[in-house]
Scaffold this active site. Structure first.
Site, mmCIF file in Angstrom:
data_model
loop_
_atom_site.group_PDB
_atom_site.id
_atom_site.type_symbol
_atom_site.label_atom_id
_atom_site.label_comp_id
_atom_site.label_asym_id
_atom_site.label_seq_id
_atom_site.Cartn_x
_atom_site.Cartn_y
_atom_site.Cartn_z
ATOM 1 N N GLY A 162 39.546 38.583 47.081
ATOM 2 C CA GLY A 162 40.708 38.294 46.250
ATOM 3 C C GLY A 162 41.685 39.441 46.112
ATOM 4 O O GLY A 162 42.898 39.247 46.117
ATOM 5 N N THR A 163 41.166 40.666 45.978
ATOM 6 C CA THR A 163 42.050 41.815 45.792
ATOM 7 C C THR A 163 42.953 42.017 47.007
ATOM 8 O O THR A 163 44.164 42.193 46.878
ATOM 9 C CB THR A 163 41.221 43.089 45.532
ATOM 10 N N ASN A 179 41.077 35.684 33.964
ATOM 11 C CA ASN A 179 39.676 35.993 34.252
ATOM 12 C C ASN A 179 38.917 36.568 33.062
ATOM 13 O O ASN A 179 37.693 36.650 33.099
ATOM 14 C CB ASN A 179 39.593 36.975 35.427
ATOM 15 N N GLN A 197 39.727 32.520 39.904
ATOM 16 C CA GLN A 197 38.720 31.955 38.991
ATOM 17 C C GLN A 197 38.679 30.430 39.045
ATOM 18 O O GLN A 197 37.804 29.814 38.443
ATOM 19 C CB GLN A 197 39.010 32.401 37.552
ATOM 20 N N SER A 236 38.457 33.752 46.305
ATOM 21 C CA SER A 236 37.382 34.674 46.659
ATOM 22 C C SER A 236 36.053 33.939 46.591
ATOM 23 O O SER A 236 35.720 33.334 45.566
ATOM 24 C CB SER A 236 37.377 35.868 45.698
ATOM 25 N N ALA A 237 35.277 34.002 47.667
ATOM 26 C CA ALA A 237 34.061 33.189 47.790
ATOM 27 C C ALA A 237 33.011 33.503 46.739
ATOM 28 O O ALA A 237 32.265 32.616 46.307
ATOM 29 C CB ALA A 237 33.462 33.362 49.183
ATOM 30 N N HIS A 238 32.920 34.766 46.312
ATOM 31 C CA HIS A 238 31.822 35.110 45.404
ATOM 32 C C HIS A 238 32.053 34.617 43.982
ATOM 33 O O HIS A 238 31.186 34.790 43.120
ATOM 34 C CB HIS A 238 31.549 36.620 45.426
ATOM 35 N N THR A 276 38.409 42.154 63.643
ATOM 36 C CA THR A 276 37.413 41.134 63.962
ATOM 37 C C THR A 276 36.955 40.421 62.693
ATOM 38 O O THR A 276 36.610 41.046 61.698
ATOM 39 C CB THR A 276 36.196 41.772 64.659
ATOM 40 N N CYS A 322 36.476 44.897 37.309
ATOM 41 C CA CYS A 322 37.265 45.929 37.985
ATOM 42 C C CYS A 322 37.548 47.134 37.095
ATOM 43 O O CYS A 322 37.956 48.179 37.577
ATOM 44 C CB CYS A 322 38.583 45.340 38.488
#
Length: 386
Positions: free
Chosen positions: A72-73, A154, A182, A202-204, A243, A333
């Site tokens: 995300g960042t 968030n 979020q 963001s996947a996490h 990559t 963060c």
């Protein structure tokens, strides 16, 4: 010792199904996706493009509108940088409640005299003043501008009226970027009907791996962007060289699919957890102060609850951790300094003296939580309170 993880807004556990997909990809698909001269590379490329198609389908977008990033960042940074350089943005309009990846990046460009920054006023409970936003947009009508406002905060969970913001952006000829980190993967999304020109994920945050995310860039805007972030290479349609993280992309795609297949059940479960937690907190802290709109079931994310614990204790989070409870004071963060109160809480708290007497607490629920986790938290808070 029993443990309760209640910090899902910081990061979520990775689903077992996602881990299986990632392990399979790591083991069997080691080719470089840019080496399309042989089958190993083509297989890896196929995994990336199939994942892009699946992700696009789950948010009702075109595959060509999905750009993979490291999270995300980076996604937020790319949106801001490309907008300024490629779209000739002179003014960025945002709020003081945004994630640091937005605020610090914008300030970097402001300090280099590249753009002007205007901050939208914040009303009570951390609500964005949309009348003030319209005033700013109207005043800068002839200038190229970008509005960057997060869909859901968030820390306090406040939901933005994205349709109203989108209407204002269209009316006053502004691009609209939203940090949806979020929300995507936790809410049903239809990008075709959304007002965003840019959105980040963001996947996490939705039970996928760390180190992978994506940007949604609307097709009509994509055509205007030509400058590469890293000038060598042609990966990700030329937007981001290097990559690709194949197993991360495959894991993110699977995590989003699983979330989309079960949105309604998960939403109901998490809303019930939040309702129960609010009720139990009020029993042990009758005069409890909830921050923002986090105690509203309709105006905030169902998974975030933010409140003041009526005791100042810089070791508060460690005490809970020793009792098996994992929570946070806010955004991960800036949580390394336990004495520092987040910029969001500072901004929305009128009584600055109050901040010297309380400890801010963010609880964030996930699909793996149960009522027993909340009971553990309440028992631990009782011990600390007494």
């Amino acid at each position: 010792m029993k443990r309760a993880y209640l910090d899902n807004a910081s990061t979520t556990p990775v689903r077992n199904e996602v881990i299986k997909v990632m392990l399979k990809t790591l083991k069997n698909s080691f080719g470089n996706p840019s080496s399309v001269q042989h089958s190993y590379g083509r297989e890896a490329r196929s995994i990336i493009e199939e994942s892009r198609i699946k992700i696009a389908k789950n948010i009702n977008a075109y595959p060509s509108e999905i750009i993979f990033t490291s999270g995300g960042t980076e996604a937020n940074y790319i949106v801001l940088k490309y907008s300024i350089i490629n779209l000739n943005i002179h003014n960025i309009i945002t709020s003081p409640l945004e994630h640091e990846s937005i605020l610090k990046t914008v300030l970097e460009f402001v300090n280099r005299d590249i753009v002007n920054l205007e901050l939208v006023r914040i009303q009570e409970k951390g609500v964005i003043d949309l009348n003030h936003l319209e005033m700013i947009l109207k005043r800068n009508y002839s200038k190229k501008k970008l509005v960057s406002l997060m869909y859901a905060n968030n820390e306090i969970g406040n939901l933005l009226d994205i349709d109203k913001v989108g209407f204002l952006c269209k009316r006053y000829n502004a691009y609209f970027h939203s940090d949806t980190i979020q929300v995507i993967g936790n809410y049903s999304f239809n990008m075709e009907k959304s007002p965003f020109d840019f959105a980040t994920a963001s996947a996490h945050k939705f039970y996928g791996p760390k180190g992978i995310g994506f940007i949604f860039i609307r097709k009509k805007v994509m055509k205007k962007i030509k400058l590469f972030l890293i000038r060598k290479g042609s990966h990700e349609f030329g937007f981001r060289s290097g990559t690709e993280n194949i197993y991360g992309i495959a894991g993110m795609s699977e995590a989003l699919r699983l979330s989309c297949d079960n949105f309604q059940n998960y939403k109901k479960k998490i809303r019930n957890l939040k309702t129960y937690c609010i009720s139990e907190l009020k029993k042990i802290i009758p005069s409890i102060i909830f921050n923002g709109l986090s105690d509203s079931m309709d105006q905030s994310l169902p998974n975030i609850l933010n409140f003041f614990f009526p005791k100042k204790d810089h070791l508060f989070y460690f005490h809970l951790d020793l009792m098996g409870i994992a929570i946070s004071k806010g955004s991960s963060c800036h949580s390394n300094n336990l004495k520092e109160i987040s910029h969001v809480i500072k901004e929305i708290t009128k009584d600055k003296f109050l901040l010297k007497k309380v400890t801010p607490v963010r609880i964030s629920f996930g699909i793996f939580n149960e009522k027993k986790d909340i009971n553990m938290l309440i028992d631990a808070l009782k011990k600390i309170k007494n």
